[in-house]
Write an enzyme that holds these catalytic residues in place. Structure first.
Site, PDB file in Angstrom:
ATOM      1  N   ASP A 113      -7.068   2.778  12.386  1.00  0.00           N
ATOM      2  CA  ASP A 113      -5.929   3.624  12.473  1.00  0.00           C
ATOM      3  C   ASP A 113      -6.013   5.083  11.978  1.00  0.00           C
ATOM      4  O   ASP A 113      -5.382   5.924  12.183  1.00  0.00           O
ATOM      5  CB  ASP A 113      -4.771   2.643  11.750  1.00  0.00           C
ATOM      6  CG  ASP A 113      -4.126   1.730  12.549  1.00  0.00           C
ATOM      7  OD1 ASP A 113      -4.499   2.003  13.823  1.00  0.00           O
ATOM      8  OD2 ASP A 113      -3.734   0.680  11.872  1.00  0.00           O
ATOM      9  N   ARG A 140       0.020   4.106  17.832  1.00  0.00           N
ATOM     10  CA  ARG A 140      -0.149   5.052  17.026  1.00  0.00           C
ATOM     11  C   ARG A 140       0.068   6.531  17.442  1.00  0.00           C
ATOM     12  O   ARG A 140       0.662   7.148  16.728  1.00  0.00           O
ATOM     13  CB  ARG A 140      -1.612   5.069  16.650  1.00  0.00           C
ATOM     14  CG  ARG A 140      -1.892   3.516  16.141  1.00  0.00           C
ATOM     15  CD  ARG A 140      -0.933   3.431  14.970  1.00  0.00           C
ATOM     16  NE  ARG A 140      -1.296   2.218  13.943  1.00  0.00           N
ATOM     17  CZ  ARG A 140      -0.500   1.650  13.441  1.00  0.00           C
ATOM     18  NH1 ARG A 140       0.717   1.525  13.945  1.00  0.00           N
ATOM     19  NH2 ARG A 140      -0.909   0.381  12.585  1.00  0.00           N
ATOM     20  N   SER A 149      -3.706  -9.757   6.931  1.00  0.00           N
ATOM     21  CA  SER A 149      -3.180  -8.499   7.367  1.00  0.00           C
ATOM     22  C   SER A 149      -2.707  -8.241   8.721  1.00  0.00           C
ATOM     23  O   SER A 149      -3.288  -8.573   9.599  1.00  0.00           O
ATOM     24  CB  SER A 149      -4.490  -7.468   7.158  1.00  0.00           C
ATOM     25  OG  SER A 149      -4.066  -6.161   7.441  1.00  0.00           O
ATOM     26  N   ASP A 192       0.916  -1.140   0.139  1.00  0.00           N
ATOM     27  CA  ASP A 192       0.151   0.141   0.052  1.00  0.00           C
ATOM     28  C   ASP A 192       0.848   1.285  -0.011  1.00  0.00           C
ATOM     29  O   ASP A 192       0.396   2.167  -0.694  1.00  0.00           O
ATOM     30  CB  ASP A 192      -0.963  -0.089   1.279  1.00  0.00           C
ATOM     31  CG  ASP A 192      -1.960  -0.820   1.283  1.00  0.00           C
ATOM     32  OD1 ASP A 192      -2.236  -1.493   0.029  1.00  0.00           O
ATOM     33  OD2 ASP A 192      -2.739  -1.321   2.136  1.00  0.00           O
TER      34      ASP A 192
END
Length: 408
Positions: free
Chosen positions: A123, A94, A177, A14
């Site tokens: 996210d 994060r 994932s 990605d």
């Protein structure tokens, strides 16, 4: 001179495809930033890949110790667990990533920060709340939510890269994932997308083994804490990051910390995933084992409520908020005396208590023992129970016998 954009870069398909996409659609100079929170081998070969894909520069920023000391430790002290199972591995990484992205953007004079999070996940919320709180003037680009983003599959992303002269070793076939850092690894996709399916643990697990295949011999561990912060394992002093690394190996070996959960995402949908958090599971259990010896009943009750709120705050990406600061201040105040030694065994997915000691223990054998009564007279309970149950007695007298009510 071209304007710059800072791209949160993982090196995956990605974010690799996003580099030429940003140049093509915005004519930006792309500065890639990979934040190292303990991904280990996932960082191999990133510099060559980023530059081959058209980035002008790649930062690889090691924030592992900052992540552990400033973000993991408060969650451990809080005993923060989302929806009773999820130990917040991705969530608490994060904010430190967002903070470093902003710092690099300021350093580079970038006008925008770009991330590769999808429009369905948590996210995007976490990254963007962090960036907005720290740099409200910087533009945020989320390709997956842009009308200009036409790449809706791995195949289309691979073809897009090839069309731009980028031939990289990414396969079009599907795989899990995953998100990995020092605290955990998450798995989503494939058979996990149907909650009716059992996970394929032989194919899925990365950090450890399933309890069924764990050793037949238990392993005893001793840990110490000072003011709620882990300090030693089996007598060896370590920084927090090394404690987590050590516990990951021990926990992985014995099948500790494998969680299969259907959780409620911030955006409203349910999502099924499997998390491996071997070291974190041990660390939280050891911390709770020590706290139950030290904290009084009222503080423990209030702390459970704050722990749930703290978990929600972290999960929802609200780290840089006054509420998180206030909750953390309360939590830290409860940790003043959370000092002592914890012993336990690891055996086939289980953490078995082997004894806890603390100079601040509130446990008193002379009070709690059935055979001694020096500091506690059994007769004292008469008055306590009469007062504690007074409202029940008055209610029964006003409404009539409960026996008669039940007979009706």
């Amino acid at each position: 001179m071209k304007e710059k954009v800072v791209l949160a870069y993982s090196g995956g398909l990605d974010t690799t495809a996003i580099i030429p996409w940003l140049k093509e659609n915005f004519d930006y100079e792309v500065v890639c930033v990979c934040i190292d929170v303990g991904q280990e081998s996932e960082l191999d070969g990133l510099e060559e890949r980023a530059k081959l894909s058209g980035a002008s520069k790649l930062y690889i920023e090691d924030v592992v110790d900052e992540f552990c000391d400033d973000y993991v430790v408060p969650c451990v002290q809080a005993n923060a667990v989302y929806e009773y199972k999820y130990l917040l591995g991705t969530s608490m990484a994060r904010p430190v990533i967002a903070k470093r992205l902003v710092e690099i953007a300021r350093k580079e004079g970038a006008v925008a920060i770009c991330h590769g999070a999808t429009g369905k996940g948590n996210d995007q919320v976490r990254f963007e709340l962090g960036i907005k709180a720290l740099a409200p003037d910087i533009k945020i680009i989320a390709p997956w939510r842009s009308e200009l983003w036409k790449l809706d599959s791995r195949e289309s992303e691979i073809e897009y890269c090839k069309a731009h002269g980028i031939d990289l070793p990414f396969a079009a076939d599907s795989s899990y994932s995953r998100d990995r850092n020092l605290w955990h690894i998450s798995h989503e996709g494939l058979e996990l997308e149907d909650p009716a399916n059992a996970p394929n643990y032989d194919h899925l697990l990365v950090l450890g083994t399933h309890p069924e295949k764990a050793p037949d011999e238990a392993e005893e561990i001793t840990m110490t804490f000072e003011q709620g912060i882990p300090k030693t394992i089996n007598g060896e002093a370590m920084k927090v990051s090394d404690i987590i690394r050590t516990l990951n190996k021990l926990g992985g070996k014995h099948g500790i910390g494998i969680v299969d959960i259907v959780e409620n995402r911030v955006v409203g949908m349910k999502s099924r995933g499997v998390y491996e958090t071997p070291g974190g599971t041990i660390l939280l259990e050891a911390h709770e084992q020590l706290e139950e010896l030290i904290l009084d009943r009222d503080t423990m009750t209030a702390k459970k409520d704050i722990a749930n709120k703290f978990a929600d705050i972290v999960y929802e990406g609200k780290w840089f908020t006054p509420l998180r600061e206030a909750c953390q201040a309360f939590i830290e105040s409860t940790q003043k005396y959370v000092t002592g030694e914890v012993k336990f065994k690891l055996y086939k997915g289980n953490i078995i208590k082997m004894g806890t000691t603390s100079p601040y223990s509130m446990y008193s054998e002379s009070i709690a023992s059935f055979t001694t009564g020096d500091l506690y007279d059994h007769k004292d309970a008469d008055g306590f129970i009469n007062l504690f149950g007074l409202s029940l007695k008055v209610r029964a007298m006003k409404q009539g016998s409960f026996v008669e009510l039940n007979d009706k």
